[in-house]
Design a protein around this motif. Structure first.
Motif, short mmCIF file in Angstrom:
data_model
loop_
_atom_site.label_atom_id
_atom_site.label_comp_id
_atom_site.label_asym_id
_atom_site.label_seq_id
_atom_site.Cartn_x
_atom_site.Cartn_y
_atom_site.Cartn_z
N UNK A 201 26.15 67.13 50.53
CA UNK A 201 26.06 67.82 51.55
C UNK A 201 24.65 68.61 51.46
N UNK A 202 24.21 69.27 52.54
CA UNK A 202 22.83 69.96 52.71
C UNK A 202 23.18 71.00 52.50
N UNK A 203 22.20 71.84 51.67
CA UNK A 203 22.46 73.30 51.46
C UNK A 203 21.06 73.73 50.68
N UNK A 204 20.81 75.23 50.58
CA UNK A 204 19.73 75.56 50.02
C UNK A 204 20.27 76.29 48.70
N UNK A 205 19.45 75.98 47.75
CA UNK A 205 18.23 74.88 47.25
C UNK A 205 19.06 73.53 47.55
N UNK A 206 18.20 72.52 47.79
CA UNK A 206 19.02 71.18 48.11
C UNK A 206 19.73 70.74 46.91
N UNK A 207 19.36 70.81 45.62
CA UNK A 207 20.01 70.43 44.46
C UNK A 207 21.39 70.86 44.29
N UNK A 208 21.63 72.12 45.11
CA UNK A 208 23.05 72.58 45.03
C UNK A 208 23.94 71.60 45.75
N UNK A 209 23.60 70.75 46.49
CA UNK A 209 24.37 69.79 47.12
C UNK A 209 24.67 68.67 46.52
N UNK A 210 24.49 68.70 45.26
CA UNK A 210 24.34 67.40 44.54
C UNK A 210 25.15 67.45 43.31
N UNK A 211 25.86 66.61 42.80
CA UNK A 211 26.49 66.33 41.45
C UNK A 211 25.73 65.14 40.76
N UNK A 212 25.86 65.53 39.45
CA UNK A 212 24.83 64.27 38.57
C UNK A 212 25.72 63.81 37.50
N UNK A 213 26.54 62.98 37.93
CA UNK A 213 27.48 62.30 36.80
C UNK A 213 26.76 61.70 35.77
N UNK A 214 27.00 61.77 34.56
CA UNK A 214 26.08 61.08 33.48
C UNK A 214 26.21 59.74 33.59
N UNK A 215 27.28 59.08 34.15
CA UNK A 215 27.02 57.62 34.38
C UNK A 215 28.12 57.36 35.46
N UNK A 216 27.61 56.59 36.43
CA UNK A 216 28.35 56.05 37.41
C UNK A 216 28.02 54.81 38.07
N UNK A 217 29.22 53.95 38.80
CA UNK A 217 28.71 52.71 39.16
C UNK A 217 29.45 52.68 40.59
N UNK A 218 28.48 52.21 41.55
CA UNK A 218 28.83 51.88 42.73
C UNK A 218 28.99 50.49 43.26
N UNK A 219 29.94 49.92 43.62
CA UNK A 219 29.96 48.41 44.26
C UNK A 219 29.45 48.26 45.39
N UNK A 220 28.84 47.24 45.84
CA UNK A 220 28.73 47.03 47.29
C UNK A 220 27.32 47.47 47.82
N UNK A 221 26.49 47.96 46.94
CA UNK A 221 25.37 48.46 47.71
C UNK A 221 24.17 47.81 46.89
N UNK A 222 22.99 47.97 47.59
CA UNK A 222 21.84 47.22 46.83
C UNK A 222 21.06 48.18 45.70
N UNK A 223 20.56 47.28 44.85
CA UNK A 223 20.11 48.26 43.63
C UNK A 223 18.68 49.11 43.98
#
Length: 281
Positions: free
Chosen positions: A68-90
């Motif tokens: 999501x978009x919010x202020x400050x911008x970083x509040x609109x993110x979560x940062x897992x310690x490790x994650x994997x996404x299939x089907x997207x370019x590296x």
């Protein structure tokens, strides 16, 4: 490159991964997190390369997932310690990802893992986003992963105790999984199992508890260094077998000659040259 959405005739420009903060400014919480991420990535790479011969997948390590978009911008993110996404370019447009932006890619990670330095309460926080828009507290990770990003598998690993909890998204809700007979959690889409392993890694010479992958038959997925060491041991064993076989052959020469066989017969029986047999007489 910004991405535009059409809403009621208005063009809304949303930032992409190059325009969003890479970090929320917090320190990594302990020295365990970095090697733990390396272990997970290194050991599962051969599996992912088989699943994705086109190399269309991405792995994030303590990287932001913007939802999501919010202020400050970083509040609109979560940062897992490790994650994997299939089907997207590296890479995106030839650039290394600085974060993973849902409104840019629309694909959720298959699995996200959090390494808890505390008792896991922060990682289990299911506080929802305020419906009024007057947000006083940041929504909890558990709620964001379950209700917004909708990550099918969410794991919480507590460093201090070595406990692992894995949740599976079923009908829009996380349900805590039970382990199989080996004490592991099957991640069926990958054909692997996730569990806890005791051993040494890098300069941590004493045994520690680490998250590791196993295949569906319960075989530990090895890291590159472990695979190299295994191959080294295999080569050494093969060398020793060859040397033993050669010694056995040469020790047999005088015995066969004493039994009355000719040099030529011994040479043929042992697959040696006549000169080799004569040298052992």
């Amino acid at each position: 490159m910004t991405q535009s959405l059409e809403r009621t005739g208005l063009t809304i420009s949303l930032p992409d991964h190059t325009q969003l903060p890479e970090s929320n400014g917090e320190f990594v919480k302990n020295f365990h997190e970095h090697p733990q991420s390396i272990i997970l990535t290194d050991s599962i790479e051969p599996v992912l390369q088989k699943i994705h011969p086109d190399r269309q997948y991405a792995i994030g390590q303590d990287s932001g997932i913007y939802w999501r978009i919010t202020e400050p911008l970083e509040r609109g993110a979560e940062a897992p310690d490790w994650f994997y996404v299939p089907g997207v370019p590296p890479l995106l447009d030839g650039k290394i990802r600085r974060s993973y932006v849902l409104w840019q890619e629309h694909l959720a990670p298959l699995i996200a893992l959090e390494f808890a330095s505390g008792n896991g309460d922060e990682e289990r926080d299911s506080t929802p986003l305020s419906a009024t828009g007057e947000e006083k507290t940041k929504p909890g990770k558990f709620w964001v992963y379950e209700q917004i990003i909708r990550i099918p598998y969410y794991g919480i690993y507590i460093f201090d105790t070595g406990e692992l909890e894995v949740y599976h998204l079923v009908n829009g809700k996380y349900h805590q999984m039970k382990t199989n007979q080996r004490g592991h959690y099957p991640i069926e889409q990958l054909g692997v199992e996730l569990g806890v392993w005791e051993g040494s890694y890098q300069n941590l010479n004493q045994n520690h508890l680490w998250l590791r992958w196993w295949d569906s038959e319960g075989n530990l997925l090895l890291m590159g260094s472990e695979r190299a060491e295994q191959e080294k041991q295999r080569a050494e064993q093969e060398k020793q077998r060859a040397e033993q076989a050669e010694r056995s052959q040469r020790e047999a020469i005088p015995k066969l000659l004493a039994m009355g066989l000719t040099v030529e017969q011994v040479s043929s029986a042992l697959g040696l040259s006549i000169e080799e047999v004569e040298n052992e007489e």
